[in-house]
Design a protein around this motif. Structure first.
Motif, PDB file in Angstrom:
ATOM      1  N   UNK A 128       0.837  -1.203   0.000  1.00 52.65           N
ATOM      2  CA  UNK A 128       0.000   0.000   0.000  1.00 52.65           C
ATOM      3  C   UNK A 128       0.870   1.250   0.000  1.00 52.65           C
ATOM      4  N   UNK A 129       1.992   1.176   0.668  1.00 53.46           N
ATOM      5  CA  UNK A 129       2.883   2.340   0.744  1.00 53.46           C
ATOM      6  C   UNK A 129       3.483   2.625  -0.627  1.00 53.46           C
ATOM      7  N   UNK A 130       3.887   1.575  -1.327  1.00 53.73           N
ATOM      8  CA  UNK A 130       4.460   1.760  -2.658  1.00 53.73           C
ATOM      9  C   UNK A 130       3.392   2.258  -3.621  1.00 53.73           C
ATOM     10  N   UNK A 131       2.222   1.737  -3.485  1.00 52.39           N
ATOM     11  CA  UNK A 131       1.145   2.184  -4.365  1.00 52.39           C
ATOM     12  C   UNK A 131       0.818   3.648  -4.098  1.00 52.39           C
ATOM     13  N   UNK A 132       0.846   4.046  -2.833  1.00 56.27           N
ATOM     14  CA  UNK A 132       0.555   5.436  -2.500  1.00 56.27           C
ATOM     15  C   UNK A 132       1.620   6.344  -3.100  1.00 56.27           C
ATOM     16  N   UNK A 133       2.884   5.917  -3.088  1.00 60.23           N
ATOM     17  CA  UNK A 133       3.939   6.748  -3.664  1.00 60.23           C
ATOM     18  C   UNK A 133       3.737   6.915  -5.162  1.00 60.23           C
ATOM     19  N   UNK A 134       3.276   5.841  -5.802  1.00 61.39           N
ATOM     20  CA  UNK A 134       3.043   5.941  -7.245  1.00 61.39           C
ATOM     21  C   UNK A 134       1.900   6.891  -7.558  1.00 61.39           C
ATOM     22  N   UNK A 135       0.948   6.924  -6.686  1.00 59.45           N
ATOM     23  CA  UNK A 135      -0.162   7.838  -6.911  1.00 59.45           C
ATOM     24  C   UNK A 135       0.250   9.280  -6.670  1.00 59.45           C
ATOM     25  N   UNK A 136       1.233   9.483  -5.804  1.00 57.93           N
ATOM     26  CA  UNK A 136       1.695  10.836  -5.509  1.00 57.93           C
ATOM     27  C   UNK A 136       2.526  11.416  -6.646  1.00 57.93           C
ATOM     28  N   UNK A 137       2.717  10.663  -7.695  1.00 62.28           N
ATOM     29  CA  UNK A 137       3.426  11.209  -8.859  1.00 62.28           C
ATOM     30  C   UNK A 137       4.904  10.886  -8.881  1.00 62.28           C
ATOM     31  N   UNK A 138       5.306   9.769  -8.281  1.00 62.02           N
ATOM     32  CA  UNK A 138       6.727   9.374  -8.381  1.00 62.02           C
ATOM     33  C   UNK A 138       7.030   9.068  -9.832  1.00 62.02           C
ATOM     34  N   UNK A 139       8.034   9.746 -10.377  1.00 61.33           N
ATOM     35  CA  UNK A 139       8.290   9.549 -11.823  1.00 61.33           C
ATOM     36  C   UNK A 139       8.803   8.162 -12.120  1.00 61.33           C
ATOM     37  N   UNK A 140       8.360   7.651 -13.246  1.00 60.03           N
ATOM     38  CA  UNK A 140       8.850   6.361 -13.717  1.00 60.03           C
ATOM     39  C   UNK A 140      10.153   6.610 -14.457  1.00 60.03           C
ATOM     40  N   UNK A 141      11.180   5.832 -14.263  1.00 61.93           N
ATOM     41  CA  UNK A 141      12.458   6.056 -14.965  1.00 61.93           C
ATOM     42  C   UNK A 141      12.237   6.151 -16.468  1.00 61.93           C
ATOM     43  N   UNK A 142      12.782   7.197 -17.047  1.00 61.13           N
ATOM     44  CA  UNK A 142      12.648   7.386 -18.481  1.00 61.13           C
ATOM     45  C   UNK A 142      11.353   8.063 -18.871  1.00 61.13           C
ATOM     46  N   UNK A 143      10.530   8.361 -17.898  1.00 56.87           N
ATOM     47  CA  UNK A 143       9.279   9.028 -18.221  1.00 56.87           C
ATOM     48  C   UNK A 143       8.283   8.116 -18.927  1.00 56.87           C
ATOM     49  N   UNK A 144       8.440   6.808 -18.798  1.00 56.03           N
ATOM     50  CA  UNK A 144       7.516   5.882 -19.477  1.00 56.03           C
ATOM     51  C   UNK A 144       6.185   5.839 -18.721  1.00 56.03           C
ATOM     52  N   UNK A 145       5.133   5.804 -19.478  1.00 51.15           N
ATOM     53  CA  UNK A 145       3.795   5.711 -18.898  1.00 51.15           C
ATOM     54  C   UNK A 145       3.425   4.244 -18.760  1.00 51.15           C
ATOM     55  N   UNK A 146       2.455   3.980 -17.921  1.00 48.92           N
ATOM     56  CA  UNK A 146       2.023   2.591 -17.806  1.00 48.92           C
ATOM     57  C   UNK A 146       1.591   2.030 -19.169  1.00 48.92           C
ATOM     58  N   UNK A 147       1.829   0.800 -19.354  1.00 41.93           N
ATOM     59  CA  UNK A 147       1.496   0.062 -20.573  1.00 41.93           C
ATOM     60  C   UNK A 147       2.252   0.587 -21.809  1.00 41.93           C
ATOM     61  N   UNK A 148       3.347   1.260 -21.565  1.00 41.10           N
ATOM     62  CA  UNK A 148       4.157   1.734 -22.690  1.00 41.10           C
ATOM     63  C   UNK A 148       5.444   0.903 -22.725  1.00 41.10           C
ATOM     64  N   UNK A 149       5.732   0.323 -23.888  1.00 35.19           N
ATOM     65  CA  UNK A 149       6.939  -0.476 -23.997  1.00 35.19           C
ATOM     66  C   UNK A 149       8.171   0.435 -24.019  1.00 35.19           C
ATOM     67  N   UNK A 150       9.122   0.094 -23.191  1.00 34.63           N
ATOM     68  CA  UNK A 150      10.330   0.914 -23.087  1.00 34.63           C
ATOM     69  C   UNK A 150      11.489   0.028 -22.634  1.00 34.63           C
ATOM     70  N   UNK A 151      12.676   0.398 -23.006  1.00 34.14           N
ATOM     71  CA  UNK A 151      13.904  -0.295 -22.580  1.00 34.14           C
ATOM     72  C   UNK A 151      14.758   0.658 -21.752  1.00 34.14           C
TER      73      UNK A 151
END
Length: 226
Positions: A140-163
């Motif tokens: 729940x803590x990790x999920x809450x951080x993701x909701x708070x706008x923790x950036x995904x490395x590389x700026x990839x959005x969910x369901x976006x293929x990235x390396x």
């Protein structure tokens, strides 16, 4: 038979020395002031021992040879008026050696530098990066951080293929070399004095006196051979 050999008669008398050797005969010379020669055949030789030759004949049995031609330095010497005291002085010379030292090269010492390659081993600690991959459950803590706008490395959005490329680094050893003097070769030259025994040959003149006819003298004639 060779020149210079001493020839003696059958009764042991010294006849002279060999001055010339032919095919069948050899010539014997005797005397210094009044030289004369004898001719002998090889068949007259009874014995050869070292540098002496003994003949089978006596002096009276020897064959007189022709008088040897006068040497360039021979001359007739007048001893003065008959009946007056007379004296002949013949100077006899000898060689006297005088040693001296001369410098001669007896050897050389050559030094040259040779470059050799050798392998040196070092033990040096180095660091390197390793990638540790962990798969963790989402809390729940990790999920809450993701909701708070923790950036995904590389700026990839969910369901976006990235390396994602993560570089790993390590330390490597490099060498810088400097020249150092590790040894000296010192060569010095010194003169050593030593006592060395050397020898040489020298010549000495002696007088060989031959009596002919009635010659009166005091003391033995051999006393002049010195």
């Amino acid at each position: 038979m060779r020149e210079g050999m001493v020839v003696r008669t059958a009764d042991g008398e010294r006849l002279g020395t060999v001055v010339r050797a032919g095919e069948d005969t050899f010539v014997i010379e005797k005397g210094l002031l009044l030289p004369r020669d004898f001719t002998a055949r090889y068949e007259d030789v009874a014995e050869v021992r070292g540098s002496e030759v003994r003949l089978r004949r006596t002096r009276d049995e020897m064959i007189p040879g022709p008088w040897l031609k006068k040497r360039e330095h021979e001359e007739v010497v007048s001893l003065g008026t008959f009946g007056a005291p007379q004296e002949l002085v013949v100077e006899l010379a000898h060689e006297e050696p005088h040693p001296r030292t001369v410098v001669r090269e007896v050897g050389q010492l050559r030094i040259h530098k040779v470059v050799r390659t050798e392998v040196r081993h070092f033990s040096i600690p180095v660091r390197r990066e390793e990638l540790v991959v962990e798969r963790l459950p989402v809390t729940d803590e990790a999920h809450a951080r993701s909701l708070e706008g923790t950036p995904v490395p590389g700026g990839a959005a969910p369901f976006e293929e990235v390396s994602f490329v993560i570089p790993l680094r390590e330390e490597r050893v490099e060498f810088t070399k400097s020249t150092q003097v590790w040894q000296e070769v010192r060569v010095s030259k010194a003169a050593q004095e030593e006592l060395r025994t050397v020898r040489t040959t020298v010549r000495r003149e002696t007088a060989e006196v031959e009596e002919r006819g009635e010659v009166l003298h005091e003391g033995p004639v051999d006393g002049l051979h010195s």
